[in-house]
Every structure is written in C-alpha cells, then in structure tokens.
Enzyme design. Structure first.
Site, short mmCIF file in Angstrom:
data_model
loop_
_atom_site.label_atom_id
_atom_site.label_comp_id
_atom_site.label_asym_id
_atom_site.label_seq_id
_atom_site.Cartn_x
_atom_site.Cartn_y
_atom_site.Cartn_z
CD GLU A 247 -2.94 -1.05 2.38
OE1 GLU A 247 -2.72 -0.28 3.32
OE2 GLU A 247 -3.96 -1.75 2.31
CD GLU B 158 -3.49 -5.81 4.26
OE1 GLU B 158 -4.29 -4.96 4.72
OE2 GLU B 158 -2.27 -5.65 4.25
C1 GBH Z 1 -4.45 -2.02 5.68
O1 GBH Z 1 -4.58 -0.69 5.30
C2 GBH Z 1 -3.06 -2.28 6.15
O2 GBH Z 1 -2.29 -2.91 5.15
C3 GBH Z 1 -2.98 -3.09 7.43
O3 GBH Z 1 -1.69 -3.04 7.96
C4 GBH Z 1 -4.03 -2.58 8.39
O4 GBH Z 1 -3.93 -3.15 9.67
C5 GBH Z 1 -5.37 -2.89 7.79
O5 GBH Z 1 -5.49 -2.38 6.51
C6 GBH Z 1 -6.54 -2.37 8.62
O6 GBH Z 1 -6.49 -0.98 8.71
O7 GBH Z 1 -12.32 6.23 6.05
O8 GBH Z 1 -13.97 5.22 4.61
O9 GBH Z 1 -12.36 6.78 3.71
C7 GBH Z 1 -5.89 -0.22 5.11
C8 GBH Z 1 -6.00 0.90 4.09
C9 GBH Z 1 -6.89 3.05 3.70
C10 GBH Z 1 -8.40 1.31 4.24
C11 GBH Z 1 -7.87 4.09 4.17
C12 GBH Z 1 -9.45 2.33 4.65
C13 GBH Z 1 -10.11 4.70 4.58
C14 GBH Z 1 -11.56 4.42 4.33
N1 GBH Z 1 -7.07 1.83 4.44
N2 GBH Z 1 -9.23 3.62 4.04
S1 GBH Z 1 -12.63 5.75 4.70
#
Ligand code: GBH
Length: 460
Positions: free
Chosen positions: A167, A352
C-alpha cells in the site's frame, strides 16, 4: 446466493499479517529501530500509548501461530519481513539472527503445508534511513534494492510469492501528507516525492528479482472504488480526483507508464515534472497484482478539503465497521472487474480484506461470537465468486487478519482478527468467523451455497 459459488481448485486461501503489528520484540537479537518504534515512543501518536513492543508476541510464538493456521486449514500465509531485523542500519551490515528468524518461520509454514507469501515492506522503515531522508531521498531505491537482494538470495528457494511494497498510498498519505502514520509528516510538497520514490524502489527491487529470482513478484495496492454522490459535474470531477489520487496514482505508472493527469490539478505547484526514464524503472513487468480491499467511498465536491477538495458522503442505510468504514462487498467485485478493464488480464490476489468490529468479551467456554464479521466474510467471498464469474483471474484471498493486532495509530482497541488475542495472557481463541472461514476453505467456497454458517453462531 442464486448462483453457485465456485473457486479454482488450487485457490490460495489464507490470512495476512505484518511484522510490526504482530511480532513484538522489535529490537531483539540485534535488530535496529524502525520509524514505528520511534513513532510509538512519541507521546500522543498511538491511541492509549500502545506500542508494538510486545504486540502478539509472534516473534516468540511463531510456532504456535503456524500450528493455529494449520488447525484452521489455511493454504497460505502472507506476512512481512522487518527490514530493520535484516539490516539494523537499513544498509550495510547484515544481521544473521534476523535472517534466521524468518528462516524458521518459512520452514515451519512449509512443513505444515502452508504457502508463505512475503512482503518486503509493510511500513516499518529502518529509523537510520529516515535519518537520511527516508522515502524523500532518491537513494532509497538503491537501499531497497540492496535489502531485497539479501532477502531474495536467502529465501527464494522456498518462497514463491513476493510482494515489494504494501500500500504505497497509505505510506504517503498517512506518513507524509496527513501525518497520522510514521514518520508523521504533513507536507503536500513531500507527498508526491515519497510516492515517486516508493514506486522507483518497487521497480528497482523487481529488477533485482528478474536477475536472481525464480518465482513470482508483484505489488500490493489498497483500492477503494469511488462513486459520485450525484451526477452533478462537480461531484463527478471530485470522484475522478479521488480515484486518481488513491487508486490510479500507483497503478497507472506501474501498468501504463505515466501518472494520471488529475494529480497535477490536485497538487498544483507541489507536483514535480518527473524524468521520463523513471517510468521505465517503475513499469517493470509484474507476475501478479495484489489488491487490498476494505471499503468504497461515495464522493462529493468540497472546496474546503485540502488538497483533494473531496468529501465523503455517509450512506444512511449502510453498516459501518468500528473503524468507520462502510461495509460494501459489491465494491470488491467492482474493484476486481474494474482493474481488469483498465489494466488488462493478469493473475490477481486479494492480499487483504477484513473488518474491525467490537467483539463481546469471551464467554467462559472459549467462544467469541462475531456475527458482523461473519456477515462481511460471507459477503466478500460471494463478491470474489462474482468477479471470477466475470473473468477475473483470481488466484487467492488473504483475510486481514489472522490475529487481533496493533492497528497502527489506533492501537489494540480496533480488532481485525479472526482469532481473538487476549493481550494480557497472549491466549488465542478462534472467533466464530475463523470457524466459518475454516469451513469455507475446507469446501473451497462451496459451503456458502447452502450452509451459511448460522449453526456456528448458534451452537454456543
Ligand atoms: C491495511 O490498510 C493495512 O495494510 C494493514 O496493515 C491494516 O492493519 C489494515 O489495513 C486495517 O487498517 O475512512 O472510509 O475513507 C488499510 C487501508 C486506507 C483502508 C484508508 C481504509 C479509509 C476508508 N485503508 N481507508 S474511509
């Protein structure tokens, strides 16, 4: 479900974790500090003062954790290597004890019939490299390639699926634009530079792999499909910006050889003119794409929201998880089908997918009922089957996460595990969602046709 749920016979079902979130003992056996050991030691950065000093104590309990995966019938396990265990200063001297830890883990996985899938970088940059500018220093492509070479050299005889970065969007958006993740910068001029160097580092590692590797390598991106809140032109344009920023910023240069035009509009004077030759490095051919999917976004124009000028629109009828993310399985199908449409046909892994919900305290008989997480799991797996039916070459699916773990700046309070961890005792208890997932894996998805696992939730 009206249509039968079918998956390819060699489909890789598994779970995912990352080093800093589960291992604990980050400085053991000669390892160096990372930006996360530092960030965690800075008051106010992680909720409740939580740190990864112990986390799930996986660094010492790895054998039990592999046994647990085997008990659940998992076919694969995606984990990350802590760069600062291998190279405590980020470059230079190699720490044999760090290499030996992952040797033991990989061997134990293979001995239990579980396919290791290894990520080189899941956000834990060696602190010594941050002192030299971290992702802002263009030399990081060489530092990362040198680290990758050591790791490929050591494990490629046993590891068949490699991931360069997890990511890159989150690394930049959280680490350099909004400051919510390590190293905690908040600077619109830095963000495009960090992203670009992440992509250059990715490309440099793939080049090394083509020289010495014998299996498969790919990149993992987080994708959130963007839907306009209305058909007003300003909402449609806002949606396009959001998609360019989060999704296409990384996929376009890797697969199409250039950045989306919207980025210049978003970053204005902070958007540099990149040297053309960088895109040859960035667009190395990959063996697969890894996609992390959690939610979607409905977007509207909002001039006050820096720098994207986009605001999310809450959906009144939807379910939201404990992290405030909308539950929207259809978005997973849309993401996979949309990827194929824009970038072409290639092997895809969902690396994931998962959800944080409040888990009621464990009953004395050792069960954890998590019906909302079970619903998400069922919905998301049905969404995968729909994508396969539409021609997506999906090869595997990793649930985030095997264990409740350190949810970065949110600390231990947000639980994504299908296995409950009692952090006071380190006791692991498979939640009902783990029992459901075990059954899904054992039947290669087919059990979702009739048995939707209600008996798991009811037999307490
Ligand atoms: C992943 O990132 C990571 O790879 C992992 O390490 C982590 O523990 C896991 O997910 C859980 O968080 O607020 O509706 O706009 C997650 C990437 C990016 C997903 C931001 C949610 C925001 C959604 N995230 N996104 S919102």
């Amino acid at each position: 479900m009206t249509r039968p749920i079918r998956f390819p016979s060699n489909f890789l079902w598994g779970t995912a974790t990352s080093a800093y979130q589960i291992e604990g003992s980050p400085l053991a056996d000669g390892a160096g500090h990372s930006i996360w050991t530092r960030f965690a030691a800075t008051p106010g950065r992680i909720a409740n003062g939580d740190t990864g000093d112990v986390a799930c104590d996986h660094y010492r309990r790895w054998r039990d954790d592999v046994a647990l995966m085997r008990q659940l019938g998992m076919k694969a396990y995606r984990f990350s290597i802590a760069w600062s265990r291998i190279l405590p200063q980020g470059t230079g001297a190699v720490n044999e004890a760090g290499l030996a830890f992952y040797d033991r883990l990989i061997d134990e996985l293979l001995a239990n019939g579980i396919e290791p899938m290894v990520t080189l970088y899941h956000w834990d940059l060696p602190a010594a490299l941050d002192d030299r500018g971290g992702w802002l220093n263009p030399d990081i492509a060489d530092w990362f390639a040198a680290y990758a070479r050591i790791v490929f050299d050591r494990y490629d005889d046993r590891v068949r699926h490699w991931v360069t970065l997890n990511e890159p969007w989150v690394v930049t958006d959280g680490g350099y634009l909004h400051g919510t993740l390590a190293p905690g910068h908040r600077n619109a001029y830095e963000a495009p530079i960090a992203s670009h160097n992440l992509l250059r580092a990715h490309g440099a590692a793939v080049q090394v792999y083509r020289e010495i590797g014998r299996h498969q390598i790919g990149l993992v991106v987080n994708i959130e499909p963007k839907y306009p809140a209305s058909d007003a032109p300003e909402d449609v344009a806002a949606t396009r910006r959001a998609d360019a920023y989060m999704n296409r910023q990384y996929l376009d240069p890797v697969f199409l050889g250039s950045y989306p035009a919207e980025l210049k509009e978003i970053f204005g004077p902070a958007w540099p003119d990149w040297p053309a030759r960088d895109f040859d490095l960035i667009s190395q051919k990959l063996d697969f794409i890894g996609i992390n999917y959690y939610t979607r976004n409905v977007c509207r124009h909002d001039g006050a929201n820096w720098p994207l000028q986009v605001a999310p629109v809450r959906q009144p009828q939807a379910t939201y998880t404990e992290t405030g993310w909308e539950v929207f399985p259809q978005g997973l199908t849309d993401t996979l089908v949309g990827f194929k449409r824009r970038y072409g046909d290639m092997p895809v892994y969902v690396m994931e997918n998962g959800s944080a919900f409040y888990d009621p305290p464990q009953a004395a008989h050792g069960r954890v009922h998590d019906p909302l997480r079970m619903d998400c799991l069922r919905g998301n797996i049905a969404a995968l089957a729909a994508a396969i039916e539409q021609g997506v070459d999906l090869r595997g699916y990793m649930v985030w996460s095997l264990l409740d773990n350190l949810e970065w700046s949110l600390g231990f309070a947000k639980r994504f595990g299908i296995v409950h961890v009692d952090f006071a005792t380190q006791r692991r208890t498979p939640k009902d969602s783990a029992l459901l997932y075990a059954r899904i894996v054992a039947s290669n998805g087919a059990c979702l046709d009739e048995d939707i696992g209600n008996d798991i939730a009811n037999d307490s």
